[in-house]
Design a protein around this motif. Sequence first.
Motif, mmCIF file in Angstrom:
data_model
loop_
_atom_site.group_PDB
_atom_site.id
_atom_site.type_symbol
_atom_site.label_atom_id
_atom_site.label_comp_id
_atom_site.label_asym_id
_atom_site.label_seq_id
_atom_site.Cartn_x
_atom_site.Cartn_y
_atom_site.Cartn_z
ATOM 1 N N LEU A 170 0.823 -1.208 0.000
ATOM 2 C CA LEU A 170 0.000 0.000 0.000
ATOM 3 C C LEU A 170 0.858 1.260 0.000
ATOM 4 O O LEU A 170 0.530 2.257 -0.655
ATOM 5 C CB LEU A 170 -0.939 -0.015 1.209
ATOM 6 C CG LEU A 170 -1.767 1.245 1.456
ATOM 7 C CD1 LEU A 170 -2.672 1.557 0.271
ATOM 8 C CD2 LEU A 170 -2.588 1.100 2.737
ATOM 9 N N GLN A 174 0.559 4.705 -2.319
ATOM 10 C CA GLN A 174 0.435 6.026 -1.693
ATOM 11 C C GLN A 174 1.562 6.951 -2.135
ATOM 12 O O GLN A 174 1.339 8.133 -2.408
ATOM 13 C CB GLN A 174 0.436 5.877 -0.175
ATOM 14 C CG GLN A 174 -0.804 5.181 0.376
ATOM 15 C CD GLN A 174 -0.683 4.830 1.849
ATOM 16 O OE1 GLN A 174 0.421 4.612 2.360
ATOM 17 N NE2 GLN A 174 -1.809 4.769 2.541
ATOM 18 N N ALA A 185 -0.301 -1.758 -8.861
ATOM 19 C CA ALA A 185 -0.123 -2.737 -7.796
ATOM 20 C C ALA A 185 0.333 -4.064 -8.377
ATOM 21 O O ALA A 185 -0.285 -4.598 -9.308
ATOM 22 C CB ALA A 185 -1.429 -2.936 -7.026
ATOM 23 N N PRO A 196 -4.689 -5.821 -2.724
ATOM 24 C CA PRO A 196 -4.464 -4.693 -3.634
ATOM 25 C C PRO A 196 -5.735 -4.006 -4.118
ATOM 26 O O PRO A 196 -5.700 -2.805 -4.426
ATOM 27 C CB PRO A 196 -3.702 -5.340 -4.797
ATOM 28 C CG PRO A 196 -2.990 -6.494 -4.177
ATOM 29 C CD PRO A 196 -3.933 -7.015 -3.129
ATOM 30 N N TRP A 199 -6.427 -0.676 -2.511
ATOM 31 C CA TRP A 199 -5.388 0.352 -2.469
ATOM 32 C C TRP A 199 -5.672 1.565 -3.343
ATOM 33 O O TRP A 199 -4.974 2.560 -3.267
ATOM 34 C CB TRP A 199 -4.044 -0.246 -2.889
ATOM 35 C CG TRP A 199 -3.541 -1.342 -2.016
ATOM 36 C CD1 TRP A 199 -4.064 -1.747 -0.819
ATOM 37 C CD2 TRP A 199 -2.431 -2.202 -2.288
ATOM 38 N NE1 TRP A 199 -3.336 -2.799 -0.320
ATOM 39 C CE2 TRP A 199 -2.335 -3.100 -1.197
ATOM 40 C CE3 TRP A 199 -1.512 -2.293 -3.328
ATOM 41 C CZ2 TRP A 199 -1.340 -4.073 -1.134
ATOM 42 C CZ3 TRP A 199 -0.531 -3.263 -3.274
ATOM 43 C CH2 TRP A 199 -0.440 -4.141 -2.183
#
Length: 225
Positions: A170, A174, A185, A196, A199
Motif C-alpha cells: 500500500l 500512496q 499494484a 491490492p 489500495w
Amino acid sequence: MQSPQAILFDLDGTLADTAPDLAAAINSMRLKRQLPPVQYNSLRPFASAGARGLIGAGFNITPEQPEYEAMRVEFLNQYESAIAVHSNLFRHVPDLLRGLDVMEIPWGIVTNKAMRFTKPLIPLLDLQESRCVISGDTTAHAKPHPAPLLEAARQLGIRAENCWYIGDDLRDIQAAEAAGMTSIAAAWGYCGATEPKHWKADAIIDSPLELLELVRAKHLQTAGS
C-alpha cells in the motif's frame, strides 16, 4: 493512463523474491532464543514491511517496546550476513526488463531498503542495469513519502507524471499518488495485510508479463495517435 516514459519498481516483493532470506533471519533469531521457527507462509506477507513488520510477525514486538531497537539491529545484521542465499527475481521479471530495454523505456528501482543492503544485493540479483537505485536512506524520507520517487524521476531526467511506479505494498501506491505518478499494484508480490483491490491503484496486474503487455499497448496507442 498514458504511455510511460520511464518505469520505476519497488524491489522486495515486486522485482525480487527476497522473503526466504528475510524469513530466515527472523528464524535464526528465534533459534538463538530456543524458540521454534515461524512458518514461512506466516512471515512472507510481511517481507515488504521491513524490520518492523518482520519482527512484529516473528516476535509480536512493536517499535514502541523497549527491546525493539536491539532486535532491529540484530535482525539487520543477521540478514546482511546471508542476504542472497535464496533470493531470486520473480518469474518473468528478466523478460519484463528485457522488453522495456527493447522499447527503450528506462527503468529504475525505488525501495525502502537501506543502501547498506541494496548496494550488495542489486548485482547479486543481476539488476545492475537499473538506471537509478533509490534506497530508503537516499533521501530524507522513505515511502510512502513521495521524495524517493521524485528523486528517481530527477535522476532519470523525466517528469514524475510521465513515470509509472509498480509496487506490492500500500505504501508504494500512496507514494506514487503523492508523487503524481501512475500507480500499479503488483499482485504477485507480498501485498501485506490488505488486498491490492483496496489500495486505489491506477491498475492491478497479476504478473510481470501482464505489465509488459500493458506497457506495449500504451506505447502502441501513443505511437498511433
